[in-house]
Scaffold this motif. Structure first.
Motif, short mmCIF file in Angstrom:
data_model
loop_
_atom_site.label_atom_id
_atom_site.label_comp_id
_atom_site.label_asym_id
_atom_site.label_seq_id
_atom_site.Cartn_x
_atom_site.Cartn_y
_atom_site.Cartn_z
N HIS A 1 -0.43 59.17 -23.86
CA HIS A 1 -0.28 58.81 -25.28
C HIS A 1 0.16 60.00 -26.11
O HIS A 1 0.11 61.14 -25.65
N GLU B 1 -1.33 56.71 -30.48
CA GLU B 1 -2.65 56.65 -31.09
C GLU B 1 -2.56 57.20 -32.50
O GLU B 1 -2.24 58.38 -32.67
N HIS C 1 -1.29 65.77 -30.99
CA HIS C 1 -1.35 66.19 -29.59
C HIS C 1 -0.56 65.23 -28.70
O HIS C 1 -0.19 64.14 -29.11
N GLU D 1 -3.41 67.38 -24.02
CA GLU D 1 -4.60 66.73 -23.48
C GLU D 1 -4.24 66.25 -22.08
O GLU D 1 -3.13 65.78 -21.86
ZN ZN Z 1 -5.62 61.87 -27.19
#
Ligand code: ZN
Length: 135
Positions: A8, A55, A79, A129
């Motif tokens: 994501h 997201e 991110h 991430e």
């Molecule tokens: Zn995330």
């Protein structure tokens, strides 16, 4: 380490409902779920594009990471998350290779997935991430 895809992209927004409206009305995407992650002080709206999610992240507390990010930099990409198998092995591999980690062990992210963040100082200014690939 074997990155299979972009799991994501996390985008910091100041008003979740306004942002959802933009993604739905202007971009024609459909928000399939909204979830609060108390631990990270965020409310998240999810969209799926291929096998990658968008997201949208809204802070639930002014002192949360997203709240501070928006205060400093304004809205924008926060991110990028890479899907990996065997996330625990990936973290030790990264650490052995001298990459600074924010999370030395995994924590629970959105949708119950194990996640960990790398230090942007080790990653050319990008907050990366790693996210367990369940598929
Ligand atoms: Zn995330």
């Amino acid at each position: 380490m074997n990155i299979s895809h972009i799991e994501h992209i996390g985008i910091a927004v100041s008003n979740l409902n306004d942002a959802i409206k933009f993604y739905e009305d202007k971009l024609g995407l459909k928000c399939y779920s909204i979830e609060e992650v108390k631990d990270q002080k965020v409310k998240i709206a999810f969209f799926m594009i291929g096998q990658t999610k968008i997201e949208l992240l809204e802070t639930t507390e002014p002192d949360g990471a997203i709240g501070k990010f928006i205060e400093k930099k304004g809205e924008g990409i926060h991110h990028i998350a890479f899907a990996v198998k065997e996330i625990k092995d990936v973290l030790s591999e990264l650490e052995n290779n001298g990459v600074q980690l924010i999370d030395k062990t995994t924590r629970k992210g959105a949708e119950g997935l194990d996640i960990a963040f790398l230090n942007p100082k080790s990653a050319h200014g990008v907050l990366i991430e790693v996210c367990e690939d369940k598929k």
